[in-house]
Design a protein around this motif. Structure first.
Motif, short mmCIF file in Angstrom:
data_model
loop_
_atom_site.label_atom_id
_atom_site.label_comp_id
_atom_site.label_asym_id
_atom_site.label_seq_id
_atom_site.Cartn_x
_atom_site.Cartn_y
_atom_site.Cartn_z
N THR A 121 7.13 28.33 -44.17
CA THR A 121 7.08 29.75 -44.70
C THR A 121 7.55 30.50 -43.39
N LEU A 122 6.76 29.91 -42.09
CA LEU A 122 7.34 30.80 -40.85
C LEU A 122 8.67 30.63 -40.74
N ASP B 180 11.42 32.89 -42.67
CA ASP B 180 11.44 33.93 -42.72
C ASP B 180 11.69 34.57 -41.07
N ALA B 181 12.50 35.17 -41.18
CA ALA B 181 13.24 35.67 -39.62
C ALA B 181 12.21 36.57 -39.06
N GLU B 182 11.65 37.27 -39.54
CA GLU B 182 10.40 38.14 -38.77
C GLU B 182 9.05 37.38 -38.33
N ALA C 247 6.10 34.47 -34.41
CA ALA C 247 5.41 33.08 -33.65
C ALA C 247 6.02 32.53 -32.70
N LEU C 248 7.41 32.62 -32.60
CA LEU C 248 7.94 32.28 -31.13
C LEU C 248 7.68 33.07 -29.92
N LEU D 188 6.85 26.45 -34.19
CA LEU D 188 6.66 26.44 -35.68
C LEU D 188 6.00 25.65 -36.56
N GLY D 189 5.66 24.47 -35.70
CA GLY D 189 5.13 23.30 -36.31
C GLY D 189 5.98 22.28 -37.44
N MET D 190 7.32 22.26 -37.16
CA MET D 190 8.33 21.85 -37.99
C MET D 190 8.17 20.40 -37.94
N ARG D 191 9.05 20.12 -39.13
CA ARG D 191 9.35 18.60 -39.41
C ARG D 191 10.52 18.46 -40.06
#
Length: 320
Positions: free
Chosen positions: A114-115, A118-120, A125-126, A262-265
């Motif tokens: 979700t983070l 969404d560009a905003e 978060a960054l 962002l906690g990505m995978r």
């Protein structure tokens, strides 16, 4: 993906799936999306289905399409692993469904998806993680009506990552046209500055061991520094950025930091503006299509990760 409300009838599928997931050796690739963006992911899903069995040593790999009005959960029954091949805006609901069904999923959590989509939210978060971001703001139709042209800006749908619906405005007329295009695809448009500097793109992937792989750095608009010369979005043509070792390390470090923040995978493509000694993070694409000859695959190939290795790394990084 209308079944993402997860009705009570899905509970039976949940029990059956969790009982068999660990012993089936079945990888299910979920694809789909509308006419904008969905085609590339469908093409990618076919190529992934051909590459994954040999790359991962599984018995079977199948493709299931998520379509509007059709329940997806029954198609996931028996899956030992779900691999997404969908546009970024569908990542979060797919991740939530897999989490609820307790099926291992080769992608980010619902929150992280979700983070990133969404560009905003991604920019907030960054920024909170201490990273430099390209300044921007999200507006709805009412807010867009009050915007006026000051400097060249880039406009894109706020909640639809990827290359579609982007434009660059250099006049009042092109600002209105760009806002109209973005708001036709999403409820909000994201309007951001275009800082001077080299625009590059770096794909990042967790290989399942905690190591973050990065593809070769792609220069989005070779030889340009100014808004009027840059395309709104990169194409599939691969252009090596030819960065110095210092600049290359700076860009890769910023891309990996954004991925972690962002906690990505899975595979994520990070756009960066290299402005002197600063690396400003721009658009995040949490779901670039994994076509064998697409830009992302070519970037990884240029850095030594061939396509079969790439899709295997995606699968090995799955969350159980």
């Amino acid at each position: 993906m209308s079944d993402l409300t997860m009705p009570l009838t899905v509970r039976t599928a949940r029990r059956r799936t969790t009982a068999t997931a660990r012993r089936t050796g079945l990888i299910t690739i979920v694809t789909g999306g509308g006419p904008i963006g969905g085609h590339d992911h469908r093409c990618a899903s076919t190529a992934m289905a051909e590459a994954l069995p040999d790359a991962c040593g599984v018995v079977e790999c199948r493709v299931v399409e998520a379509t509007a009005g059709t329940r997806l959960a029954p198609g996931l029954a028996g899956a030992g692993l779900v691999v997404p091949s969908v546009p970024g805006e569908l990542l979060a609901p797919l991740a939530a469904l897999c989490e609820w069904l307790e099926i291992p999923y080769a992608g980010a959590s619902p929150r992280a998806s979700t983070l990133a989509a969404d560009a905003e939210l991604a920019a907030l978060a960054l920024d909170r993680a201490g990273l430099d971001v390209v300044p921007g703001l999200a507006v709805d139709a009412a807010g867009a009506a009050g915007l006026d042209y000051l400097d060249p800006v880039r406009i894109r749908p706020a909640g639809r990552p990827g290359p579609f619906g982007r434009s660059i405005a250099t006049t009042r007329a092109s600002l209105r046209d760009g806002l109209h295009l973005a708001l036709a695809l999403d409820e909000r448009a994201y309007v951001e500055e275009i800082p001077q500097g080299m625009a590059v793109m770096v794909p990042v992937l967790d290989d399942g061991t905690g190591n973050l792989l990065t593809g070769a750095v792609h220069e989005i608009a070779p030889g340009t520094l100014f808004a009027a010369d840059r395309p709104a979005a990169p194409g599939d043509d691969w252009h090596d950025a030819h960065l110095s070792p210092t600049d290359g390390a700076l860009v890769r470090r910023a891309a990996r930091a954004a991925y972690r923040a962002l906690g990505m995978r899975g595979v994520v493509s990070v756009e960066i503006i290299l402005d002197g000694r600063r690396a400003l993070i721009g658009a995040i694409d949490p779901a670039p299509a994994q076509r064998p000859h697409g830009l992302t695959a070519r970037q990884f190939a240029a850095s030594g990760t061939a396509y079969p290795q790439l899709v295997a790394a995606v699968a090995h990084a799955a969350r159980g």
